[in-house]
Write an enzyme that holds these catalytic residues in place. Structure first.
Site, PDB file in Angstrom:
ATOM      1  N   ASN A 105       0.809  -1.219   0.000  1.00  0.00           N
ATOM      2  CA  ASN A 105       0.000   0.000   0.000  1.00  0.00           C
ATOM      3  C   ASN A 105       0.847   1.276   0.000  1.00  0.00           C
ATOM      4  O   ASN A 105       0.315   2.373   0.021  1.00  0.00           O
ATOM      5  CB  ASN A 105      -0.981   0.008   1.166  1.00  0.00           C
ATOM      6  CG  ASN A 105      -0.301   0.009   2.516  1.00  0.00           C
ATOM      7  OD1 ASN A 105       0.892  -0.222   2.624  1.00  0.00           O
ATOM      8  ND2 ASN A 105      -1.066   0.255   3.565  1.00  0.00           N
ATOM      9  N   CYS A 106       2.159   1.147  -0.051  1.00  0.00           N
ATOM     10  CA  CYS A 106       3.067   2.301  -0.138  1.00  0.00           C
ATOM     11  C   CYS A 106       2.984   2.880  -1.551  1.00  0.00           C
ATOM     12  O   CYS A 106       3.148   2.158  -2.544  1.00  0.00           O
ATOM     13  CB  CYS A 106       4.485   1.848   0.188  1.00  0.00           C
ATOM     14  SG  CYS A 106       5.754   3.095  -0.125  1.00  0.00           S
TER      15      CYS A 106
END
Length: 155
Positions: free
Chosen positions: A47-48
């Site tokens: 999710n970065c």
């Protein structure tokens, strides 16, 4: 998980963080050292935003990659030691991120050298600057289009 060409996500560009030199091929898993295609290994957290951009870039440029989610899968000492053989610990420890800021003052002050940085990265993988790309025995930290074009000989 292997990545295949897909649709790019709309993201703003980030600056180049670091490009590294060569690492011993023994630092890469055997599955990445053999075969007709060069398989790359991308370490990060899915999710970065920067990791998403790197994954999209690799897919858009038909680069086979295996993704290692180090938040879920963790990191082992041999992997982090291989990174540290090639990259300075100050490049790998993200001192600007939320994870670093949430550490106690004592914990932050204790990170002063390779050994203490290795211990921190093993204990708290989210403190690692992302993504880390293993490609042909080289490690690279961070992502930008220009950085990856240079790494992959497309500049």
């Amino acid at each position: 998980m292997l990545e295949h060409p897909g649709r790019p996500r709309a993201c703003s560009s980030l600056p180049i963080i670091h490009q590294a030199g060569f690492a011993p091929s023994a630092a890469l898993p055997p599955s990445l050292r053999t075969g007709p295609l060069t398989m790359h290994l991308l370490y990060g957290i899915p999710n970065c935003d920067t990791v998403k951009k790197a994954r999209d870039w690799l897919a858009d440029h038909d680069q086979p990659v295996q993704f290692h989610d180090f938040k879920k899968q963790g990191l082992d000492a041999a992997t982090v030691a291989a990174w540290l053989d090639q990259l300075d610990w100050e490049v790998l420890v993200n001192r600007k991120g939320t994870t670093w800021r949430k550490l106690s003052e004592e914990r932050r002050a204790a990170v002063q050298d390779r050994a203490s940085a290795l211990a921190l990265m093993l204990d708290t993988p989210s403190v690692v600057k992302r993504p880390v790309l293993a490609r042909e025995g080289r490690f690279s930290v961070g992502f930008s289009d220009a950085q990856y074009r240079q790494l992959f000989g497309l500049a």
